[in-house]
Design a protein around this motif. Structure first.
Motif, PDB file in Angstrom:
ATOM      1  N   ILE A 140      27.150 -27.364 -37.963  1.00  0.00           N
ATOM      2  CA  ILE A 140      26.502 -27.085 -36.677  1.00  0.00           C
ATOM      3  C   ILE A 140      27.441 -27.410 -35.520  1.00  0.00           C
ATOM      4  N   LEU A 141      28.056 -28.579 -35.570  1.00  0.00           N
ATOM      5  CA  LEU A 141      28.933 -28.981 -34.464  1.00  0.00           C
ATOM      6  C   LEU A 141      30.081 -27.988 -34.299  1.00  0.00           C
ATOM      7  N   GLU A 142      30.677 -27.596 -35.412  1.00  0.00           N
ATOM      8  CA  GLU A 142      31.780 -26.631 -35.345  1.00  0.00           C
ATOM      9  C   GLU A 142      31.311 -25.309 -34.750  1.00  0.00           C
ATOM     10  N   GLU A 143      30.086 -24.917 -35.095  1.00  0.00           N
ATOM     11  CA  GLU A 143      29.557 -23.650 -34.594  1.00  0.00           C
ATOM     12  C   GLU A 143      29.345 -23.680 -33.094  1.00  0.00           C
ATOM     13  N   ILE A 144      28.777 -24.769 -32.586  1.00  0.00           N
ATOM     14  CA  ILE A 144      28.537 -24.816 -31.144  1.00  0.00           C
ATOM     15  C   ILE A 144      29.832 -25.081 -30.373  1.00  0.00           C
ATOM     16  N   GLU A 145      30.797 -25.718 -31.019  1.00  0.00           N
ATOM     17  CA  GLU A 145      32.086 -25.934 -30.350  1.00  0.00           C
ATOM     18  C   GLU A 145      32.808 -24.612 -30.094  1.00  0.00           C
ATOM     19  N   ARG A 146      32.549 -23.624 -30.934  1.00  0.00           N
ATOM     20  CA  ARG A 146      33.212 -22.324 -30.774  1.00  0.00           C
ATOM     21  C   ARG A 146      32.616 -21.494 -29.635  1.00  0.00           C
ATOM     22  N   GLN A 147      31.430 -21.879 -29.152  1.00  0.00           N
ATOM     23  CA  GLN A 147      30.733 -21.065 -28.154  1.00  0.00           C
ATOM     24  C   GLN A 147      30.987 -21.574 -26.734  1.00  0.00           C
ATOM     25  N   LYS A 148      32.240 -21.596 -26.362  1.00  0.00           N
ATOM     26  CA  LYS A 148      32.598 -22.127 -25.048  1.00  0.00           C
ATOM     27  C   LYS A 148      32.127 -21.228 -23.906  1.00  0.00           C
ATOM     28  N   ASP A 149      31.777 -19.983 -24.221  1.00  0.00           N
ATOM     29  CA  ASP A 149      31.275 -19.076 -23.185  1.00  0.00           C
ATOM     30  C   ASP A 149      29.832 -19.377 -22.812  1.00  0.00           C
ATOM     31  N   LEU A 150      29.156 -20.194 -23.632  1.00  0.00           N
ATOM     32  CA  LEU A 150      27.733 -20.450 -23.412  1.00  0.00           C
ATOM     33  C   LEU A 150      27.390 -21.932 -23.440  1.00  0.00           C
ATOM     34  N   ILE A 151      28.017 -22.675 -24.345  1.00  0.00           N
ATOM     35  CA  ILE A 151      27.641 -24.078 -24.578  1.00  0.00           C
ATOM     36  C   ILE A 151      28.653 -25.025 -23.938  1.00  0.00           C
ATOM     37  N   VAL A 152      28.120 -26.012 -23.233  1.00  0.00           N
ATOM     38  CA  VAL A 152      28.953 -27.031 -22.587  1.00  0.00           C
ATOM     39  C   VAL A 152      28.661 -28.366 -23.266  1.00  0.00           C
ATOM     40  N   LEU A 153      29.621 -28.873 -24.007  1.00  0.00           N
ATOM     41  CA  LEU A 153      29.433 -30.124 -24.743  1.00  0.00           C
ATOM     42  C   LEU A 153      29.746 -31.357 -23.900  1.00  0.00           C
ATOM     43  N   TYR A 212      20.263 -32.551 -28.722  1.00  0.00           N
ATOM     44  CA  TYR A 212      20.417 -32.351 -30.160  1.00  0.00           C
ATOM     45  C   TYR A 212      21.247 -31.107 -30.467  1.00  0.00           C
ATOM     46  N   ASP A 213      22.269 -31.280 -31.312  1.00  0.00           N
ATOM     47  CA  ASP A 213      23.141 -30.165 -31.676  1.00  0.00           C
ATOM     48  C   ASP A 213      22.356 -28.993 -32.246  1.00  0.00           C
ATOM     49  N   GLU A 214      21.394 -29.273 -33.124  1.00  0.00           N
ATOM     50  CA  GLU A 214      20.655 -28.198 -33.776  1.00  0.00           C
ATOM     51  C   GLU A 214      19.825 -27.401 -32.782  1.00  0.00           C
ATOM     52  N   LEU A 215      19.223 -28.072 -31.803  1.00  0.00           N
ATOM     53  CA  LEU A 215      18.456 -27.351 -30.796  1.00  0.00           C
ATOM     54  C   LEU A 215      19.374 -26.511 -29.909  1.00  0.00           C
ATOM     55  N   VAL A 216      20.527 -27.047 -29.585  1.00  0.00           N
ATOM     56  CA  VAL A 216      21.486 -26.282 -28.786  1.00  0.00           C
ATOM     57  C   VAL A 216      21.924 -25.040 -29.563  1.00  0.00           C
ATOM     58  N   ARG A 217      22.159 -25.193 -30.864  1.00  0.00           N
ATOM     59  CA  ARG A 217      22.549 -24.041 -31.684  1.00  0.00           C
ATOM     60  C   ARG A 217      21.451 -22.979 -31.706  1.00  0.00           C
ATOM     61  N   ARG A 218      20.209 -23.409 -31.937  1.00  0.00           N
ATOM     62  CA  ARG A 218      19.098 -22.452 -31.980  1.00  0.00           C
ATOM     63  C   ARG A 218      18.923 -21.769 -30.627  1.00  0.00           C
ATOM     64  N   ALA A 219      19.080 -22.547 -29.562  1.00  0.00           N
ATOM     65  CA  ALA A 219      18.948 -21.964 -28.222  1.00  0.00           C
ATOM     66  C   ALA A 219      20.036 -20.924 -27.971  1.00  0.00           C
ATOM     67  N   SER A 220      21.223 -21.159 -28.497  1.00  0.00           N
ATOM     68  CA  SER A 220      22.303 -20.196 -28.305  1.00  0.00           C
ATOM     69  C   SER A 220      21.981 -18.878 -29.001  1.00  0.00           C
TER      70      SER A 220
END
Length: 243
Positions: A9-22, A71-79
């Motif tokens: 999950i973390l790797e997946e959201i890290e790749r979405q720099k156009d949408l997700i701000v960690l 939560y990483d998982e919620l951020v992923r689902r939201a993306s």
């Protein structure tokens, strides 16, 4: 809250720099630069799976939206929801939406004073035990932070299914001398209003016949001025003799 998500999950959201701000603290005072424009910024604190903030970004392209959750998982689902809602080529992210991963208790570290125009609090954890009252997102401690971050047009829009949280919140708003409008004890009593964008929880609870409570809180000077002007205009209309 414990969320079970798939591996990576973390790797997946890290790749979405156009949408997700960690690291949203990096953009404190610089969110206009992130979006590349000076549009108003509306923030949902506790976005859950992202249905509300995704649909709002599609309905209102004139506004920049930021959904916040820790939560990483919620951020992923939201993306996922955001890209589907945007319906752009190659699954591109909506240009007026960002998803920020952070603890809301540190919200002042991610936004500068006056950087936000509106805050949405949708179905926040009610923290029913009295000893946990300070954790409620409508507690005075949080409201003081919001008041600092909101600009002259600043408002808070709050929805919940919890009657006890709603009563607590109304009392807290009143104790702080905040102006409230459009108070509803049952938002869906005559069906879902056309303007209302529902959350996952809202759809589930209203489907069970549970009342949805809602209120708008006016904080900014310009917002308050407009509100008072509207009240005056409404009174004049109602006082006019009918022909």
């Amino acid at each position: 809250m414990r969320l079970r998500g798939r591996k990576g999950i973390l790797e997946e959201i890290e790749r979405q720099k156009d949408l997700i701000v960690l690291t949203p603290t990096d953009y404190k005072g610089k969110w206009a630069e992130f979006f590349g424009n000076g549009k108003p910024i509306h923030v949902e604190l506790g976005m859950g799976k992202g249905k509300f903030i995704s649909e709002m970004s599609v309905r209102h392209p004139e506004v920049n939206y930021i959904g916040v959750d820790m939560y990483d998982e919620l951020v992923r689902r939201a993306s996922e929801k955001a890209r589907i809602a945007a319906n752009l080529e190659d699954g591109a992210a909506p240009p007026n939406l960002a998803l920020a991963r952070m603890n809301i208790e540190r919200i002042e570290e991610a936004f500068a004073p006056g950087e936000i125009e509106r805050i949405y609090l949708n179905f926040s954890d009610p923290w029913p035990k009295k000893k946990h009252a300070r954790r409620r997102l409508t507690h005075a401690g949080f409201l003081h932070k919001y008041r600092e971050l909101l600009n002259a047009a600043g408002e808070i829009h709050f929805k919940t299914d919890s009657r006890s949280l709603f009563e607590f919140s109304l009392n807290t708003f009143a104790d702080l001398g905040l102006r409230m409008r459009n108070i509803s004890l049952d938002l869906h009593v005559e069906g879902c209003p056309e303007w209302n964008v529902t959350t996952e929880y809202e759809s589930k609870f209203s489907g069970r016949g549970m009342p949805i409570h809602r209120v708008e809180v006016v904080l900014g000077e310009a917002a308050l001025h407009r509100h008072l002007e509207q009240l005056s205009a409404d009174e004049s209309t109602n006082a006019s003799p009918k022909t």
